[in-house]
Design a protein around this motif. Structure first.
Motif, short mmCIF file in Angstrom:
data_model
loop_
_atom_site.label_atom_id
_atom_site.label_comp_id
_atom_site.label_asym_id
_atom_site.label_seq_id
_atom_site.Cartn_x
_atom_site.Cartn_y
_atom_site.Cartn_z
N TYR A 28 6.22 15.16 -21.62
CA TYR A 28 7.53 14.78 -20.66
C TYR A 28 7.95 16.24 -19.78
O TYR A 28 9.23 16.51 -19.75
N TYR B 252 5.08 14.86 -15.72
CA TYR B 252 5.88 13.60 -15.88
C TYR B 252 7.00 13.24 -15.05
O TYR B 252 7.24 12.57 -14.27
N GLU C 275 2.53 5.31 -19.82
CA GLU C 275 3.02 6.91 -19.56
C GLU C 275 4.27 7.15 -20.45
O GLU C 275 4.35 8.29 -20.91
#
Ligand code: HEM
Length: 178
Positions: free
Chosen positions: A80, A84, A74
């Motif tokens: 992001y 995330y 990941e």
């Protein structure tokens, strides 16, 4: 938007984490697909040597290594944002719940910085390229650490709130003003 997510976004801007970093991290995915298992084995060998960490992983090292491998994949997903961040907060909370001292998380991050930089250097010949890719790698690890530490801070304040009955605002004021 929660205050924790706002902090994350501010810190992304502060360290200059941008789309170019996200692109470079996507480029690094195959490097860590190749070297990730060795890197993970390396830090689990260290965790097994310390009684405080060994007792937490005993009997489930293989399952935890698989979890860690997913976490590493990941890192190089290229995305992001909120999802995330939420995922990284959950990881932080999972470590608070098992009573893990955050200094061991810091230690593992240090190991990951060093081992990851060696892997990048092994896969790219051009020194300039290595340093730019390494910069993005270090930034994403530091942001992950920031989020895990936010989770530690948050969860500890929540526990103090429950234990003392004091409001979160009052506790925060006590911490800031002594
Ligand atoms: C950079 C540092 C670390 C990363 C990125 C990391 C990553 C993860 C992830 C992704 C999970 C799954 C969380 C979930 O349930 O959603 C996890 C759980 C876990 N980690 Fe770590 N970890 C780190 C450091 C450590 C250290 C130092 C220990 C020391 C013993 C540790 C022990 C564990 C254990 C025992 C669990 C299972 C928790 C549970 O039972 O719910 N981790 N970790």
């Amino acid at each position: 938007m929660t205050p924790a997510y706002q902090t994350y976004e501010r810190m992304k801007a502060f360290v200059g984490f941008d789309d170019a970093d996200a692109g470079r991290l996507r480029r690094l995915a195959p490097v860590f697909a190749k070297h990730g298992a060795t890197i993970t084995d390396g830090f689990y060998a260290t965790l097994e040597q310390y009684p405080e960490t060994a007792k937490l992983i005993e009997g489930r090292v293989d399952a935890l290594k698989a979890t860690h491998h997913r976490w590493m994949q990941e890192l190089f997903s290229g995305s992001y944002e909120q999802e995330y961040f939420d995922n990284r907060m959950r990881i932080g909370v999972a470590h608070v719940r098992i009573g893990l001292d955050p200094m061991f998380v810091e230690g593992v991050m240090s190991y990951l910085r060093t081992a990851g930089l060696l892997a990048i250097r092994e896969e790219f010949a051009d020194a300039e390229e290595v340093s730019v890719l390494a910069g993005s790698y270090v930034k994403v690890l530091d942001l992950d650490l920031l989020v895990i530490n936010l989770a530690y801070g948050d969860e500890r304040l929540d526990r103090l709130t429950r234990f003392t009955g004091m409001s979160r605002k009052l506790l925060e004021r006590c911490i800031v003003h002594g």
